[in-house]
Design an enzyme around this catalytic site. Sequence first.
Site, PDB file in Angstrom:
ATOM      1  N   ASN A 235      -3.169   2.452 -10.225  1.00  0.00           N
ATOM      2  CA  ASN A 235      -3.549   1.785  -8.941  1.00  0.00           C
ATOM      3  C   ASN A 235      -3.609   0.266  -9.366  1.00  0.00           C
ATOM      4  O   ASN A 235      -3.067  -0.054 -10.327  1.00  0.00           O
ATOM      5  CB  ASN A 235      -4.980   2.291  -8.740  1.00  0.00           C
TER       6      ASN A 235
ATOM      7  N   ARG B 113       9.973  -1.043  -4.953  1.00  0.00           N
ATOM      8  CA  ARG B 113       8.703  -1.144  -5.485  1.00  0.00           C
ATOM      9  C   ARG B 113       8.685   0.247  -6.409  1.00  0.00           C
ATOM     10  O   ARG B 113       8.408   1.433  -5.934  1.00  0.00           O
ATOM     11  CB  ARG B 113       7.523  -0.872  -4.270  1.00  0.00           C
TER      12      ARG B 113
ATOM     13  N   ASP C  66      -1.514   4.687  -6.406  1.00  0.00           N
ATOM     14  CA  ASP C  66      -0.062   4.480  -5.906  1.00  0.00           C
ATOM     15  C   ASP C  66       0.679   5.585  -6.576  1.00  0.00           C
ATOM     16  O   ASP C  66       1.755   6.001  -5.885  1.00  0.00           O
ATOM     17  CB  ASP C  66       0.486   3.120  -6.599  1.00  0.00           C
TER      18      ASP C  66
ATOM     19  N   GLY D 120       0.958  -1.288  -0.078  1.00  0.00           N
ATOM     20  CA  GLY D 120       0.058   0.041  -0.087  1.00  0.00           C
ATOM     21  C   GLY D 120       0.846   1.235   0.034  1.00  0.00           C
ATOM     22  O   GLY D 120       1.677   1.369   0.952  1.00  0.00           O
ATOM     23  N   ALA D 121       0.698   2.026  -0.665  1.00  0.00           N
ATOM     24  CA  ALA D 121       1.699   3.161  -1.302  1.00  0.00           C
ATOM     25  C   ALA D 121       1.938   4.135   0.305  1.00  0.00           C
ATOM     26  O   ALA D 121       2.940   4.236   0.361  1.00  0.00           O
ATOM     27  CB  ALA D 121       1.037   4.130  -2.169  1.00  0.00           C
TER      28      ALA D 121
END
Length: 347
Positions: free
Chosen positions: A250, A90, A240, A48-49
Amino acid sequence: MGAIFPVIWNGDRVHLIDQTRLPAAYELKEITTSAEMATAIRTMIVRGAPAIGVAAAFGMVLGAQEYSGSDRASFLAHLEAVATDLRQTRPTAVNLFWAIDRMLSAAQAETVTIEELKNHLLATAQAIASEDVATCQAIGQHGLAALPSTPEKLRLLTHCNAGSLATAGYGTALGVVRSAWRANRLERVYADETRPRLQGAKLTAWECVQEGIPVTLLADTMAAHCMQRGMIDAVVVGADRIALNGDTANKIGTYSVALAAHAHDIPFFVAAPLSTIDTKIHTGAEIPIEERHPQEIYQVGFTRIAPAGVDFYNPAFDVTPAHLITGIITELGVFAPADLARGIGAA
């Protein structure tokens, strides 16, 4: 269980809720080094960002603790190396880079000792975490105000997990759901399962069950059918990375949901903090899309579900064009995609 906090600083280490173990088991993963934090982010123990950003900030603190010398230049060089390792985990979630840059800026404080710098970095990471909770609560309230006024009890659809587990607490898209539930405006939330990692099934559904929020799990391919049958009043998803024009990256499958919502004239909202807006890119075409291991597609648990010899394509995100988005819900209010620059200017 009460409030859910996926990233917790505990003395000289970090405890993460191991999201790869949910919902079968609630376990905390102890992280004592920056390298362990990088692995935890890369393997989605934390995801999750906003949560990735918070975890990376504490990863920088752990990296600072690993330095035992007294030379300021060497200390800063060490932090840059830690930052490089964390940045490579990421590529799509912009909050990761935002948090690391904020930590590096904090390390530039002048006329202080190395030990004081370490304490300052810890205070900065803790501030990032506490600010994120407050931000999510504000997003929840602004989102509640932006939801359709009728019917009185809403049926909301969400995709992936943008709840407490994806932030420092409360959530972005699921924060809007929580606010609607607490305001007695929610009838039910429909959660896409979110193939291939099933964050909707494993995480969003789990969070809702913990809080007693009525939740119905859908296979991703059912969303359009439910819209056609009049079962969905609005869609709320997280993000994101958001480009300056409002194009939004996303979890993979979000674009399909947006297309279906547009076809059925259903409001489609993106809920995210201003830190998710990447001011360096103008359109979604510039957003790097992470591709993950094909095992996520061909294997469920320990069972292979696809034949050997087939090729795989496993992008983790897609980009929803701005024209499909009704509004972007931030901590400062709700903006039409074309008005994002105004929101950034007010921050």
